[in-house]
Design a protein around this motif. Sequence first.
Motif, mmCIF file in Angstrom:
data_model
loop_
_atom_site.group_PDB
_atom_site.id
_atom_site.type_symbol
_atom_site.label_atom_id
_atom_site.label_comp_id
_atom_site.label_asym_id
_atom_site.label_seq_id
_atom_site.Cartn_x
_atom_site.Cartn_y
_atom_site.Cartn_z
ATOM 1 N N VAL A 46 -15.821 -7.385 -39.007
ATOM 2 C CA VAL A 46 -16.196 -8.588 -38.198
ATOM 3 C C VAL A 46 -17.460 -9.391 -38.417
ATOM 4 N N ALA A 47 -17.931 -8.758 -39.513
ATOM 5 C CA ALA A 47 -19.506 -9.375 -39.957
ATOM 6 C C ALA A 47 -19.341 -10.889 -40.399
ATOM 7 N N ASP A 48 -18.356 -11.299 -40.843
ATOM 8 C CA ASP A 48 -18.339 -12.518 -41.569
ATOM 9 C C ASP A 48 -18.023 -13.523 -40.416
ATOM 10 N N ASP A 49 -17.095 -13.047 -39.636
ATOM 11 C CA ASP A 49 -16.823 -14.011 -38.286
ATOM 12 C C ASP A 49 -17.991 -14.233 -37.578
ATOM 13 N N ILE A 50 -18.849 -13.131 -37.220
ATOM 14 C CA ILE A 50 -20.012 -13.403 -36.499
ATOM 15 C C ILE A 50 -21.094 -14.131 -37.320
ATOM 16 N N ALA A 51 -21.289 -14.025 -38.437
ATOM 17 C CA ALA A 51 -22.103 -14.877 -39.363
ATOM 18 C C ALA A 51 -21.655 -16.242 -39.410
ATOM 19 N N GLN A 52 -20.252 -16.463 -39.549
ATOM 20 C CA GLN A 52 -20.008 -17.826 -39.579
ATOM 21 C C GLN A 52 -20.271 -18.563 -38.215
ATOM 22 N N ASP A 53 -19.844 -17.913 -36.990
ATOM 23 C CA ASP A 53 -20.343 -18.463 -35.581
ATOM 24 C C ASP A 53 -21.672 -18.761 -35.611
ATOM 25 N N ALA A 54 -22.471 -17.670 -36.140
ATOM 26 C CA ALA A 54 -23.978 -17.891 -35.897
ATOM 27 C C ALA A 54 -24.433 -19.203 -36.797
ATOM 28 N N PHE A 55 -23.823 -19.290 -37.956
ATOM 29 C CA PHE A 55 -24.275 -20.458 -38.518
ATOM 30 C C PHE A 55 -23.944 -21.741 -38.076
ATOM 31 N N LEU A 56 -22.614 -21.903 -37.379
ATOM 32 C CA LEU A 56 -22.105 -22.708 -36.829
ATOM 33 C C LEU A 56 -23.142 -23.212 -35.602
ATOM 34 N N LYS A 57 -23.531 -22.243 -34.758
ATOM 35 C CA LYS A 57 -24.509 -22.552 -33.721
ATOM 36 C C LYS A 57 -26.023 -23.058 -34.328
ATOM 37 N N ALA A 58 -26.210 -22.257 -35.325
ATOM 38 C CA ALA A 58 -27.620 -22.599 -35.940
ATOM 39 C C ALA A 58 -27.482 -24.373 -36.486
ATOM 40 N N TRP A 59 -26.228 -24.640 -36.976
ATOM 41 C CA TRP A 59 -26.280 -26.206 -37.179
ATOM 42 C C TRP A 59 -26.108 -27.007 -36.056
ATOM 43 N N ARG A 60 -25.732 -26.488 -34.792
ATOM 44 C CA ARG A 60 -25.836 -27.420 -33.687
ATOM 45 C C ARG A 60 -27.279 -27.159 -33.229
ATOM 46 N N ALA A 61 -27.978 -26.277 -33.065
ATOM 47 C CA ALA A 61 -29.226 -26.175 -32.748
ATOM 48 C C ALA A 61 -30.289 -26.270 -33.578
ATOM 49 N N GLY A 63 -32.090 -28.577 -34.537
ATOM 50 C CA GLY A 63 -33.313 -29.176 -34.061
ATOM 51 C C GLY A 63 -34.408 -28.198 -33.128
ATOM 52 N N GLN A 64 -33.798 -27.161 -32.815
ATOM 53 C CA GLN A 64 -34.592 -26.252 -31.850
ATOM 54 C C GLN A 64 -35.242 -25.428 -32.781
ATOM 55 N N TYR A 65 -35.067 -25.134 -34.042
ATOM 56 C CA TYR A 65 -35.903 -24.377 -34.718
ATOM 57 C C TYR A 65 -37.160 -24.941 -35.137
ATOM 58 N N ASP A 66 -38.385 -24.092 -34.498
ATOM 59 C CA ASP A 66 -39.620 -24.742 -34.666
ATOM 60 C C ASP A 66 -40.622 -24.335 -35.694
ATOM 61 N N GLY A 67 -39.829 -23.384 -36.548
ATOM 62 C CA GLY A 67 -40.725 -22.933 -37.579
ATOM 63 C C GLY A 67 -41.806 -21.850 -37.326
ATOM 64 N N ARG A 68 -42.144 -21.059 -35.982
ATOM 65 C CA ARG A 68 -42.886 -20.530 -35.773
ATOM 66 C C ARG A 68 -42.470 -19.138 -36.137
ATOM 67 N N TYR A 71 -36.975 -17.823 -40.282
ATOM 68 C CA TYR A 71 -35.647 -18.508 -39.827
ATOM 69 C C TYR A 71 -34.759 -17.414 -39.792
ATOM 70 N N SER A 72 -34.878 -16.487 -40.965
ATOM 71 C CA SER A 72 -33.883 -15.098 -40.579
ATOM 72 C C SER A 72 -34.053 -14.513 -39.099
ATOM 73 N N THR A 73 -35.218 -14.579 -38.771
ATOM 74 C CA THR A 73 -35.052 -14.001 -37.402
ATOM 75 C C THR A 73 -34.464 -14.782 -36.349
ATOM 76 N N TRP A 74 -34.748 -16.064 -36.389
ATOM 77 C CA TRP A 74 -34.079 -17.106 -35.612
ATOM 78 C C TRP A 74 -32.559 -16.954 -35.716
ATOM 79 N N LEU A 75 -32.203 -16.753 -36.893
ATOM 80 C CA LEU A 75 -30.739 -16.622 -37.025
ATOM 81 C C LEU A 75 -30.079 -15.371 -36.692
ATOM 82 N N THR A 76 -30.746 -14.303 -36.836
ATOM 83 C CA THR A 76 -30.169 -12.975 -36.399
ATOM 84 C C THR A 76 -30.096 -13.082 -34.871
#
Lengths: 170, 116
Positions: A46-61, A63-68, A71-76
């Motif tokens: 299931v790991a790759d499917d979840i990872a792909q889904d997460a990257f897709l959501k990270a792409w959509r969002a 602009g919301q990553y503020d760098g505080r 990135y790995s924490t935000w993505l995880t």
Amino acid sequence: MPHGNDEDHALSQRAARGDSAAFAMLVEKHERPLRGFLARTFGREVADDIAQDAFLKAWRAAGQYDGRARYSTWLTRIAWRCRVDALRRHRAPVETDAPAVGSPALSAEVDDMLGRLSERERASLVLCEGHGWTHGEAAELLGLPLGTLKSTVARAKAKCREMWEGAEHG
Amino acid sequence: MGDGFEDFLKSELAPPDRTPDRQFAMRVRAAIALEERLAAHRSSLVRGLVKQLVALGAIAAGLWWVGKAAPVASWFAGSPAVGLGVLLAAFGLLLALVGRPEGRAVGGSLSKLNGS
């Protein structure tokens, strides 16, 4: 803002403006730890499917990553929510075995150990012992009080040590 | 105190030591491209639907306005069934014209150009 965050923040801002090459750089930089964590915690199937889904959501969002945070924490965090949502949708069992990633011989042993832990124990252990997360970061991700997280890691580690010593290493 | 177990655990739980997986990156890129195409398609469908609703509203208003004009109104009063039939036929014709998908005419033209 730490230097690594600066770079990821800049890439994420470019991705938010539609720059897919910038996002591809983020994917290449972060897929290894993310998929490693997901494979150890939820299983490779299931790991790759979840990872792909997460990257897709990270792409959509993007602009919301503020760098505080890193990135790995935000993505995880996004990936963790993807897993929770998937479990809700499919009503799958919450606990899964943790199968392999990496070298077969040693991995089989550690997979066996991780498979005997709860999902939360596995996630805490992998993040704090393997991926260098602070207890605070892991506690926030898992939605646990700091003290509970610390005791979860300690308990998971103690169980693994017991199994490791029982397997003629001690 | 670092011992064999600590080293074992840290090395086993660390992220795998390998180069970036370009195949996975391509997979993510393809998923993003697909999602963007779907989103564009969805928004064009919504835009088309809104346009059609506005056009239908305008046609209905136009027919109502024509029906209120004095000569038409008196004719309607004389033979309401025929008047209603004419109005419904006109409305149906315009509905068919407005409701026709935009791509069909273009597709038809392209097919003709290709000789298929």
